[in-house]
Design a protein around this motif. Structure first.
Motif, PDB file in Angstrom:
ATOM      1  N   GLU A 158      -5.068  10.534   4.743  1.00  0.00           N
ATOM      2  CA  GLU A 158      -5.589  10.529   6.119  1.00  0.00           C
ATOM      3  C   GLU A 158      -5.636   9.089   6.616  1.00  0.00           C
ATOM      4  O   GLU A 158      -6.009   8.186   5.873  1.00  0.00           O
ATOM      5  CB  GLU A 158      -6.995  11.127   6.114  1.00  0.00           C
ATOM      6  N   GLU A 159      -5.248   8.871   7.871  1.00  0.00           N
ATOM      7  CA  GLU A 159      -5.279   7.521   8.441  1.00  0.00           C
ATOM      8  C   GLU A 159      -6.272   7.462   9.603  1.00  0.00           C
ATOM      9  O   GLU A 159      -6.353   8.387  10.403  1.00  0.00           O
ATOM     10  CB  GLU A 159      -3.891   7.110   8.910  1.00  0.00           C
ATOM     11  N   LEU A 160      -7.004   6.347   9.674  1.00  0.00           N
ATOM     12  CA  LEU A 160      -7.996   6.125  10.729  1.00  0.00           C
ATOM     13  C   LEU A 160      -7.839   4.705  11.267  1.00  0.00           C
ATOM     14  O   LEU A 160      -7.313   3.826  10.580  1.00  0.00           O
ATOM     15  CB  LEU A 160      -9.412   6.290  10.179  1.00  0.00           C
ATOM     16  N   THR A 161      -8.355   4.469  12.466  1.00  0.00           N
ATOM     17  CA  THR A 161      -8.389   3.129  13.040  1.00  0.00           C
ATOM     18  C   THR A 161      -9.843   2.705  13.157  1.00  0.00           C
ATOM     19  O   THR A 161     -10.668   3.437  13.673  1.00  0.00           O
ATOM     20  CB  THR A 161      -7.721   3.109  14.420  1.00  0.00           C
ATOM     21  N   ALA A 171       0.822  -1.215   0.000  1.00  0.00           N
ATOM     22  CA  ALA A 171       0.000   0.000   0.000  1.00  0.00           C
ATOM     23  C   ALA A 171       0.854   1.262   0.000  1.00  0.00           C
ATOM     24  O   ALA A 171       0.546   2.212  -0.726  1.00  0.00           O
ATOM     25  CB  ALA A 171      -0.939  -0.003   1.206  1.00  0.00           C
ATOM     26  N   ALA A 172       1.918   1.299   0.784  1.00  0.00           N
ATOM     27  CA  ALA A 172       2.759   2.498   0.852  1.00  0.00           C
ATOM     28  C   ALA A 172       3.480   2.738  -0.466  1.00  0.00           C
ATOM     29  O   ALA A 172       3.797   3.880  -0.809  1.00  0.00           O
ATOM     30  CB  ALA A 172       3.761   2.367   1.989  1.00  0.00           C
ATOM     31  N   PHE A 173       3.748   1.671  -1.200  1.00  0.00           N
ATOM     32  CA  PHE A 173       4.411   1.805  -2.500  1.00  0.00           C
ATOM     33  C   PHE A 173       3.434   2.276  -3.576  1.00  0.00           C
ATOM     34  O   PHE A 173       3.797   3.054  -4.450  1.00  0.00           O
ATOM     35  CB  PHE A 173       5.028   0.457  -2.898  1.00  0.00           C
ATOM     36  N   VAL A 219      -7.746   2.163   1.649  1.00  0.00           N
ATOM     37  CA  VAL A 219      -6.926   0.955   1.643  1.00  0.00           C
ATOM     38  C   VAL A 219      -6.572   0.568   3.073  1.00  0.00           C
ATOM     39  O   VAL A 219      -6.161   1.427   3.857  1.00  0.00           O
ATOM     40  CB  VAL A 219      -5.628   1.192   0.832  1.00  0.00           C
ATOM     41  N   PRO A 220      -6.713  -0.711   3.445  1.00  0.00           N
ATOM     42  CA  PRO A 220      -6.250  -1.181   4.757  1.00  0.00           C
ATOM     43  C   PRO A 220      -4.725  -1.212   4.803  1.00  0.00           C
ATOM     44  O   PRO A 220      -4.086  -1.642   3.841  1.00  0.00           O
ATOM     45  CB  PRO A 220      -6.802  -2.596   4.870  1.00  0.00           C
ATOM     46  N   MET A 244      -8.174  -2.365  12.667  1.00  0.00           N
ATOM     47  CA  MET A 244      -7.551  -2.195  11.361  1.00  0.00           C
ATOM     48  C   MET A 244      -7.272  -0.717  11.135  1.00  0.00           C
ATOM     49  O   MET A 244      -8.146   0.114  11.333  1.00  0.00           O
ATOM     50  CB  MET A 244      -8.471  -2.722  10.254  1.00  0.00           C
ATOM     51  N   ASP A 245      -6.045  -0.416  10.747  1.00  0.00           N
ATOM     52  CA  ASP A 245      -5.717   0.937  10.320  1.00  0.00           C
ATOM     53  C   ASP A 245      -6.041   1.024   8.836  1.00  0.00           C
ATOM     54  O   ASP A 245      -5.595   0.182   8.045  1.00  0.00           O
ATOM     55  CB  ASP A 245      -4.237   1.243  10.540  1.00  0.00           C
ATOM     56  N   ILE A 246      -6.815   2.044   8.479  1.00  0.00           N
ATOM     57  CA  ILE A 246      -7.148   2.260   7.068  1.00  0.00           C
ATOM     58  C   ILE A 246      -6.654   3.648   6.693  1.00  0.00           C
ATOM     59  O   ILE A 246      -6.446   4.499   7.559  1.00  0.00           O
ATOM     60  CB  ILE A 246      -8.661   2.139   6.802  1.00  0.00           C
ATOM     61  N   ALA A 247      -6.459   3.860   5.407  1.00  0.00           N
ATOM     62  CA  ALA A 247      -5.971   5.148   4.942  1.00  0.00           C
ATOM     63  C   ALA A 247      -6.751   5.593   3.719  1.00  0.00           C
ATOM     64  O   ALA A 247      -7.044   4.778   2.837  1.00  0.00           O
ATOM     65  CB  ALA A 247      -4.489   5.067   4.615  1.00  0.00           C
ATOM     66  N   LEU A 248      -7.093   6.866   3.689  1.00  0.00           N
ATOM     67  CA  LEU A 248      -7.628   7.481   2.488  1.00  0.00           C
ATOM     68  C   LEU A 248      -6.418   7.770   1.617  1.00  0.00           C
ATOM     69  O   LEU A 248      -5.478   8.427   2.056  1.00  0.00           O
ATOM     70  CB  LEU A 248      -8.374   8.774   2.828  1.00  0.00           C
ATOM     71  N   CYS A 249      -6.417   7.249   0.401  1.00  0.00           N
ATOM     72  CA  CYS A 249      -5.217   7.282  -0.432  1.00  0.00           C
ATOM     73  C   CYS A 249      -5.493   7.863  -1.808  1.00  0.00           C
ATOM     74  O   CYS A 249      -6.611   7.819  -2.302  1.00  0.00           O
ATOM     75  CB  CYS A 249      -4.684   5.870  -0.640  1.00  0.00           C
TER      76      CYS A 249
END
Length: 160
Positions: free
Chosen positions: A29-32, A21-23, A112-113, A126-131
């Motif tokens: 924004e990140e949420l749990t 995901a980071a690649f 994306v998780p 689960m940490d999710i991110a708006l990407c």
């Protein structure tokens, strides 16, 4: 995310990461979020038998769902075992859901998780991110930065 939350994640006995995901994406924004799991699913997650490869989140009728998450069947699960790849509901506040829903309606944005962990109460989170997706040249830049960091770390080890 404050230092206490970050420390809890580091101390978690289970940390299942989505390294790709980071690649592939820029995190906006990140949420749990909490995950709704059955009995055998949580037992498998506590054993670290889950994968976030090719997972994504979608909003259906005002609820957030994770699709493509793979949790291996529990070894002692008998006939009560769960399906390996089923859609699982994520728990967020109504305000967070509406903010994510409006953001994903814009082109190029997705949810994306990034990490599954067990909190101090024994619940799966689960940490999710708006990407926003990266272009090919952004990915090359990320690889170059990663290689530069690796070389600096090697040089620092030699001089110690």
């Amino acid at each position: 995310m404050n230092k206490e939350q970050e420390q809890l994640r580091k101390n978690s006995p289970v940390q299942i990461k989505n390294k790709k995901a980071a690649f592939e994406y820029f995190f906006i924004e990140e949420l749990t979020a909490g995950i709704v799991l059955t009995g055998t699913e949580i037992k498998s997650v506590r054993l670290g038998k889950a994968s976030l490869v090719d997972t994504y989140c979608t909003i259906i009728r005002g609820e957030l769902w994770v699709k493509g998450m793979s949790i291996s069947p529990y070894f002692y699960g008998s006939y009560n075992n769960h399906e390996m790849k089923r859609d699982r509901k994520l728990l967020l506040t109504r305000r967070e859901l509406s903010r994510l829903e409006s953001a994903t309606k814009q082109t190029g944005y997705t949810i994306v998780p990034t990490l599954v962990f067990i909190d101090e109460n024994g619940r799966a989170k689960m940490d999710i991110a708006l990407c926003k997706g990266k272009k090919a040249y952004d990915k090359r830049q990320t690889l170059k930065e990663k290689e530069d960091r690796r070389e600096i770390d090697r040089a620092m080890k030699v001089y110690r």
